[in-house]
Design a protein around this motif. Structure first.
Motif, mmCIF file in Angstrom:
data_model
loop_
_atom_site.group_PDB
_atom_site.id
_atom_site.type_symbol
_atom_site.label_atom_id
_atom_site.label_comp_id
_atom_site.label_asym_id
_atom_site.label_seq_id
_atom_site.Cartn_x
_atom_site.Cartn_y
_atom_site.Cartn_z
ATOM 1 N N ALA A 195 35.068 37.680 37.497
ATOM 2 C CA ALA A 195 35.648 37.933 38.819
ATOM 3 C C ALA A 195 36.720 36.913 39.162
ATOM 4 C CB ALA A 195 34.550 37.918 39.881
ATOM 5 N N PHE B 53 38.106 43.137 43.925
ATOM 6 C CA PHE B 53 37.916 44.574 44.116
ATOM 7 C C PHE B 53 38.864 45.076 45.216
ATOM 8 C CE2 PHE B 53 34.036 47.716 44.016
ATOM 9 C CZ PHE B 53 34.904 48.777 43.780
ATOM 10 N N THR C 212 32.503 41.521 33.709
ATOM 11 C CA THR C 212 33.622 41.043 34.519
ATOM 12 C C THR C 212 33.695 39.518 34.497
ATOM 13 O OG1 THR C 212 32.274 40.913 36.532
ATOM 14 C CG2 THR C 212 33.462 42.976 36.165
ATOM 15 N N LEU D 184 34.046 38.769 43.427
ATOM 16 C CA LEU D 184 34.223 40.114 42.888
ATOM 17 C C LEU D 184 34.791 41.051 43.962
ATOM 18 C CD1 LEU D 184 33.580 41.459 40.132
ATOM 19 C CD2 LEU D 184 31.411 42.221 41.114
ATOM 20 N N VAL E 272 37.764 44.209 36.650
ATOM 21 C CA VAL E 272 37.658 44.728 38.013
ATOM 22 C C VAL E 272 38.252 46.135 38.137
ATOM 23 C CG1 VAL E 272 38.280 44.300 40.426
ATOM 24 C CG2 VAL E 272 37.544 42.413 38.966
ATOM 25 N N GLU F 12 39.753 38.072 37.727
ATOM 26 C CA GLU F 12 39.983 39.496 38.005
ATOM 27 C C GLU F 12 39.853 40.366 36.763
ATOM 28 O OE1 GLU F 12 42.944 40.614 40.792
ATOM 29 O OE2 GLU F 12 42.925 38.698 41.825
#
Ligand code: GTP
Ligand code: MG
Length: 327
Positions: free
Chosen positions: A227, A64, A225, A60, A233, A230
């Motif tokens: 992750a 991010f 999410t 994540l 995000v 993506e």
């Protein structure tokens, strides 16, 4: 030292890394340099991410970082591993998962582990956030594994705390146990591609509704999410920015920052006081006498403590410590 501090303020990653190392090692040059750069800190948005081992925090964080870079921010990352020295694994995982940002000079990633130092990880992480702040990163992400006291302490160093859950595993129950539900500003349900995501979301929403909420209080959003793809995000980045904006508008960002300063100051005082008392105790013959008495049950440990502190503590009146309760 002043040359290094200057280069840290210019954002030099090698100097920043060296300063963090000094601080980790308890090298006095670290504090000296930190004093120099300190007035320039207090500008970054500090975001803490916490959650169970393997919840996907590093994945994540990696996504991010990419999102924050798209938004034009410089990003510092501190990946904290309270479980070390047992596992180098998590840190290795961080390196691998955030590898693609290694060549981006707008990104600085540092992994940290405790080395049994007094004050421990929370203090080392706090100091590292100051260094990254001084280096001029707009956003600082702090990843911590959601276990034990270190994690709660690390929460104290963020302006915005992101709690990462996953479907199954009863993680939501763990979250409640750790009291983490009360400190979360943004909730993420990661791995929402997994079965049970809807149930987990319902459960989390219910728990969030049960939080006592004052008038005009921030309502923590819950974001799903994936992750590894993506997904969600951008929403996470927006939610964190919105939380900071909320704090600003309510005039609370300063208070959160002030609380953070207070917390750190208290930690420093406590660490130093403890070190000094223990050092004085270790150097005193009285300690050995009392220790022997405690081991043999000739004295209860409470009275022994009082006698020791009367002899070597901050209120000791005379070095002979005649006030002892022994016998
Ligand atoms: N299916 C699925 N897998 C994911 C997702 N996010 C991460 N993973 C996988 O979950 C595993 C653990 O991911 P990490 O990012 O290392 O998790 P972590 O929370 O940082 O782990 P620790 O730092 O060791 O606590 C990896 O194999 C990831 O590829 C997701 O959204 N969906
Ligand atoms: Mg990780």
């Amino acid at each position: 030292v002043s040359g290094l501090a200057e280069r840290v303020l210019e954002g030099c990653p090698v100097s920043g890394g060296r300063l963090i190392r000094w601080l980790e090692d308890g090298d006095p040059r670290g504090i000296e340099a930190l004093r120099v750069v300190y007035p320039q800190t207090g500008k970054s948005h500090l975001i803490g991410l916490t959650g169970a081992p393997g919840a996907g925090k590093s994945t994540l964080v990696d996504a991010f970082i990419a999102e924050l870079r798209r938004r034009g921010h410089r990003v510092g990352v501190i990946a904290v591993d309270p479980s070390s020295p047992f596992s180098g694994g998590a840190i290795l995982g961080d390196r691998v998962r955030m590898q693609r940002h290694a060549t981006d000079d707008g990104v600085f990633i540092r992994s940290m582990a405790t080395r049994g130092r007094m004050g421990g990880l929370a203090r080392a992480s706090f100091e590292a956030t100051l260094v990254l702040d001084a280096m001029g990163y707009d956003v600082i992400l702090v990843e911590t594994v959601g276990v034990g006291q270190d994690e709660i302490e690390v929460v104290e160093l963020a302006h915005t705390t992101v709690v990462v859950s996953v479907p199954g595993l009863g993680d939501d129950i763990q979250a409640i146990k750790a009291g983490i539900l009360e400190v979360g500003d943004v909730f993420v349900l990661n791995k929402s591609d997994r079965p049970g995501a809807d149930d987990a979301e319902r459960h989390l929403r219910m728990m969030l509704h049960l939080r006592p909420a004052a008038e005009g209080a921030w309502m923590p959003p819950l974001i799903r999410t994936v992750a590894s793809r993506e997904e969600g995000v951008a929403e996470l980045a927006s939610a964190c920015a919105a939380h900071r904006q909320h704090l600003l508008e309510q005039g609370r960002l300063e208070r959160v920052a002030a609380d953070r300063n207070e917390h750190f100051f208290r930690e420093l005082v406590r660490d130093r006081a403890l070190e000094e008392v223990l050092a004085a105790a270790a150097a005193s013959r009285r300690f050995d006498d009392l220790l022997a008495a405690v081991r043999a049950r000739r004295i209860d440990p409470y009275s022994a403590r009082d006698a020791l502190l009367a002899a070597v503590g901050p209120h000791a009146t005379d070095a002979r410590g005649e006030r002892g309760a022994e016998g």
